[in-house]
Design a protein around this motif. Structure first.
Motif, PDB file in Angstrom:
ATOM      1  N   THR A  71      40.230  33.019   5.138  1.00 51.64           N
ATOM      2  CA  THR A  71      39.137  33.261   4.192  1.00 51.64           C
ATOM      3  C   THR A  71      38.507  31.956   3.736  1.00 51.64           C
ATOM      4  O   THR A  71      37.268  31.827   3.680  1.00 51.64           O
ATOM      5  CB  THR A  71      39.656  34.042   2.974  1.00 51.64           C
ATOM      6  N   LEU A  72      39.342  30.973   3.430  1.00 53.36           N
ATOM      7  CA  LEU A  72      38.833  29.665   3.021  1.00 53.36           C
ATOM      8  C   LEU A  72      38.012  29.028   4.145  1.00 53.36           C
ATOM      9  O   LEU A  72      36.946  28.442   3.887  1.00 53.36           O
ATOM     10  CB  LEU A  72      39.989  28.750   2.629  1.00 53.36           C
ATOM     11  N   ALA A  73      38.498  29.158   5.372  1.00 45.53           N
ATOM     12  CA  ALA A  73      37.770  28.607   6.516  1.00 45.53           C
ATOM     13  C   ALA A  73      36.408  29.264   6.669  1.00 45.53           C
ATOM     14  O   ALA A  73      35.413  28.599   6.997  1.00 45.53           O
ATOM     15  CB  ALA A  73      38.592  28.775   7.798  1.00 45.53           C
ATOM     16  N   SER A  74      36.341  30.578   6.421  1.00 42.79           N
ATOM     17  CA  SER A  74      35.053  31.281   6.536  1.00 42.79           C
ATOM     18  C   SER A  74      34.076  30.819   5.462  1.00 42.79           C
ATOM     19  O   SER A  74      32.878  30.685   5.721  1.00 42.79           O
ATOM     20  CB  SER A  74      35.263  32.793   6.458  1.00 42.79           C
ATOM     21  N   VAL A  75      34.585  30.563   4.244  1.00 44.74           N
ATOM     22  CA  VAL A  75      33.717  30.101   3.156  1.00 44.74           C
ATOM     23  C   VAL A  75      33.183  28.700   3.463  1.00 44.74           C
ATOM     24  O   VAL A  75      31.984  28.438   3.371  1.00 44.74           O
ATOM     25  CB  VAL A  75      34.477  30.107   1.816  1.00 44.74           C
ATOM     26  N   LEU A  76      34.097  27.789   3.835  1.00 45.19           N
ATOM     27  CA  LEU A  76      33.679  26.426   4.146  1.00 45.19           C
ATOM     28  C   LEU A  76      32.770  26.406   5.378  1.00 45.19           C
ATOM     29  O   LEU A  76      31.785  25.661   5.427  1.00 45.19           O
ATOM     30  CB  LEU A  76      34.912  25.549   4.388  1.00 45.19           C
ATOM     31  N   GLY A  77      33.111  27.239   6.363  1.00 43.06           N
ATOM     32  CA  GLY A  77      32.293  27.306   7.561  1.00 43.06           C
ATOM     33  C   GLY A  77      30.892  27.813   7.276  1.00 43.06           C
ATOM     34  O   GLY A  77      29.918  27.364   7.896  1.00 43.06           O
ATOM     35  N   PHE A  78      30.764  28.726   6.322  1.00 45.21           N
ATOM     36  CA  PHE A  78      29.450  29.250   5.959  1.00 45.21           C
ATOM     37  C   PHE A  78      28.541  28.144   5.432  1.00 45.21           C
ATOM     38  O   PHE A  78      27.389  27.997   5.850  1.00 45.21           O
ATOM     39  CB  PHE A  78      29.602  30.347   4.905  1.00 45.21           C
ATOM     40  N   PHE A  79      29.076  27.331   4.500  1.00 40.98           N
ATOM     41  CA  PHE A  79      28.249  26.263   3.930  1.00 40.98           C
ATOM     42  C   PHE A  79      27.954  25.175   4.962  1.00 40.98           C
ATOM     43  O   PHE A  79      26.844  24.621   4.986  1.00 40.98           O
ATOM     44  CB  PHE A  79      28.944  25.674   2.699  1.00 40.98           C
ATOM     45  N   ALA A  80      28.939  24.869   5.811  1.00 45.81           N
ATOM     46  CA  ALA A  80      28.705  23.876   6.863  1.00 45.81           C
ATOM     47  C   ALA A  80      27.660  24.377   7.854  1.00 45.81           C
ATOM     48  O   ALA A  80      26.758  23.624   8.260  1.00 45.81           O
ATOM     49  CB  ALA A  80      30.019  23.565   7.582  1.00 45.81           C
ATOM     50  N   GLN A  81      27.772  25.649   8.227  1.00 43.13           N
ATOM     51  CA  GLN A  81      26.796  26.232   9.153  1.00 43.13           C
ATOM     52  C   GLN A  81      25.397  26.225   8.555  1.00 43.13           C
ATOM     53  O   GLN A  81      24.414  25.867   9.230  1.00 43.13           O
ATOM     54  CB  GLN A  81      27.204  27.668   9.502  1.00 43.13           C
ATOM     55  N   THR A  82      25.280  26.618   7.279  1.00 42.72           N
ATOM     56  CA  THR A  82      23.978  26.652   6.626  1.00 42.72           C
ATOM     57  C   THR A  82      23.335  25.269   6.616  1.00 42.72           C
ATOM     58  O   THR A  82      22.140  25.113   6.911  1.00 42.72           O
ATOM     59  CB  THR A  82      24.120  27.172   5.188  1.00 42.72           C
ATOM     60  N   HIS A  83      24.138  24.252   6.290  1.00 45.55           N
ATOM     61  CA  HIS A  83      23.622  22.884   6.245  1.00 45.55           C
ATOM     62  C   HIS A  83      23.184  22.405   7.625  1.00 45.55           C
ATOM     63  O   HIS A  83      22.066  21.868   7.782  1.00 45.55           O
ATOM     64  CB  HIS A  83      24.688  21.947   5.683  1.00 45.55           C
ATOM     65  N   LEU A  84      24.027  22.608   8.634  1.00 51.06           N
ATOM     66  CA  LEU A  84      23.712  22.131   9.980  1.00 51.06           C
ATOM     67  C   LEU A  84      22.507  22.861  10.566  1.00 51.06           C
ATOM     68  O   LEU A  84      21.667  22.257  11.241  1.00 51.06           O
ATOM     69  CB  LEU A  84      24.932  22.306  10.884  1.00 51.06           C
ATOM     70  N   THR A  85      22.429  24.166  10.295  1.00 54.57           N
ATOM     71  CA  THR A  85      21.307  24.942  10.831  1.00 54.57           C
ATOM     72  C   THR A  85      19.986  24.503  10.213  1.00 54.57           C
ATOM     73  O   THR A  85      18.982  24.308  10.918  1.00 54.57           O
ATOM     74  CB  THR A  85      21.533  26.443  10.584  1.00 54.57           C
ATOM     75  N   ARG A  86      19.966  24.341   8.890  1.00 55.25           N
ATOM     76  CA  ARG A  86      18.742  23.886   8.220  1.00 55.25           C
ATOM     77  C   ARG A  86      18.324  22.503   8.714  1.00 55.25           C
ATOM     78  O   ARG A  86      17.136  22.250   8.953  1.00 55.25           O
ATOM     79  CB  ARG A  86      18.960  23.859   6.711  1.00 55.25           C
ATOM     80  N   LYS A  87      19.304  21.623   8.882  1.00 58.58           N
ATOM     81  CA  LYS A  87      19.008  20.270   9.345  1.00 58.58           C
ATOM     82  C   LYS A  87      18.434  20.284  10.756  1.00 58.58           C
ATOM     83  O   LYS A  87      17.450  19.588  11.045  1.00 58.58           O
ATOM     84  CB  LYS A  87      20.285  19.428   9.300  1.00 58.58           C
ATOM     85  N   SER A  88      19.022  21.093  11.636  1.00 56.19           N
ATOM     86  CA  SER A  88      18.553  21.164  13.017  1.00 56.19           C
ATOM     87  C   SER A  88      17.165  21.758  13.107  1.00 56.19           C
ATOM     88  O   SER A  88      16.297  21.266  13.843  1.00 56.19           O
ATOM     89  CB  SER A  88      19.534  21.983  13.862  1.00 56.19           C
ATOM     90  N   LEU A  89      16.920  22.836  12.343  1.00 53.22           N
ATOM     91  CA  LEU A  89      15.599  23.471  12.373  1.00 53.22           C
ATOM     92  C   LEU A  89      14.522  22.556  11.800  1.00 53.22           C
ATOM     93  O   LEU A  89      13.372  22.571  12.256  1.00 53.22           O
ATOM     94  CB  LEU A  89      15.638  24.786  11.595  1.00 53.22           C
ATOM     95  N   ALA A  90      14.903  21.753  10.795  1.00 57.33           N
ATOM     96  CA  ALA A  90      13.935  20.837  10.206  1.00 57.33           C
ATOM     97  C   ALA A  90      13.561  19.716  11.181  1.00 57.33           C
ATOM     98  O   ALA A  90      12.432  19.206  11.155  1.00 57.33           O
ATOM     99  CB  ALA A  90      14.494  20.238   8.916  1.00 57.33           C
ATOM    100  N   GLN A  91      14.507  19.332  12.042  1.00 61.31           N
ATOM    101  CA  GLN A  91      14.258  18.247  13.000  1.00 61.31           C
ATOM    102  C   GLN A  91      13.516  18.721  14.248  1.00 61.31           C
ATOM    103  O   GLN A  91      12.915  17.903  14.948  1.00 61.31           O
ATOM    104  CB  GLN A  91      15.589  17.599  13.404  1.00 61.31           C
ATOM    105  N   TRP A  92      13.551  20.012  14.516  1.00 58.76           N
ATOM    106  CA  TRP A  92      12.921  20.529  15.736  1.00 58.76           C
ATOM    107  C   TRP A  92      11.410  20.584  15.563  1.00 58.76           C
ATOM    108  O   TRP A  92      10.895  21.112  14.565  1.00 58.76           O
ATOM    109  CB  TRP A  92      13.480  21.922  16.055  1.00 58.76           C
TER     110      TRP A  92
END
Length: 263
Positions: A71-92
């Motif tokens: 459960t902790l991994a899913s929570v941390l993974g959610f925030f990491a995924q959100t950050h990485l996805t926003r960063k990648s989309l902003a750079q594209w």
């Protein structure tokens, strides 16, 4: 090629493949005999009691903490995924195909991890609850239930974020993960190349499920014969196996009918 030549070709193919098939069958019989012999010895040495004790220890002490960690991994993974996805989309820049493929690959990995986290949570939850109840600790059972709900919630939202990001990359894509008809809507919005990829993946899933069910059937059958296991696991495997076979052949017959539109 006339009919007789075609029949001869079929016979030659069977003749060529038969020795390897017989060798595999013979090796399987030998392996089954060896497993049966050693399985009997393990039964005499108290393996059934050892396995039951190990399962009880796991459900009491390991499963709850593994569920919390998942459960902790899913929570941390959610925030990491959100950050990485926003960063990648902003750079594209909307045109770089190399970066587009890289982002698409990351999103697929995110979906994979989310599915594995959710599946692991489903597997650990009943064991964690059983272990807590065996220790007369209903509070721990409620905590495990809360952990599963949190895991399910974050995995669902993560899937929604992944799908939304994919739709940003491919505006022609349609569907929301919260819709009951999402998979059908999403498939209809895919192009022919994507549908072929999905078809190849589904066929490989079918092959993997068939092989896995066969292996599990052998293991559970030996467990029933040698360790007096319950028949429920083997029947469950046969049910999954049967459903996959029925769905595959039913649709093969349906889609092979003249005039059927395959999309």
């Amino acid at each position: 090629m006339n009919e007789q030549e075609h029949l001869n070709e079929i016979r030659q193919d069977n003749k060529k493949a038969l020795p390897k098939f017989l060798l595999i069958m013979a090796a399987s019989l030998v392996l089954g005999g060896v497993l049966g012999f050693f399985g009997g010895r393990l039964g005499d040495l108290g393996m059934k009691e050892t396995l039951a004790s190990a399962a009880d220890w796991f459900s009491r002490y390991a499963a709850p903490w593994l569920l919390y960690a998942c459960t902790l991994a899913s929570v941390l993974g959610f925030f990491a995924q959100t950050h990485l996805t926003r960063k990648s989309l902003a750079q594209w820049d909307g045109e770089d195909e190399t970066m587009l493929n890289a982002i698409d690959g990351k999103l697929t990995v995110f979906l994979w991890l989310q599915s594995m986290e959710l599946l692991l949570g489903y597997a650990l939850f009943p064991m964690a609850v059983m272990g807590s109840l065996h220790q007369d600790n209903p509070a721990a059972a409620l905590i495990s239930a809360a952990a599963l709900l949190i895991l399910m919630g974050f995995c669902t939202v993560s899937q929604q974020k992944t799908v939304d990001a994919t739709r940003q990359l491919y505006p022609e894509k349609q569907g929301s993960v919260y819709s009951t008809g999402f998979q059908k809507t999403w498939l209809n919005s895919c192009d022919e190349a994507e549908k072929r990829i999905i078809g190849q993946c589904c066929y490989r899933v079918y092959q993997a499920v068939t092989r896995t069910c066969l292996v599990l059937w052998v293991l559970f059958a030996l467990g029933i014969l040698l360790l007096e296991m319950s028949v429920v696991p083997m029947l469950t495997v046969c049910l999954i196996w049967g459903v996959s076979q029925c769905v595959y052949y039913r649709n093969a017959i349906k889609l092979s009918r003249p005039g059927t539109l395959v999309s």
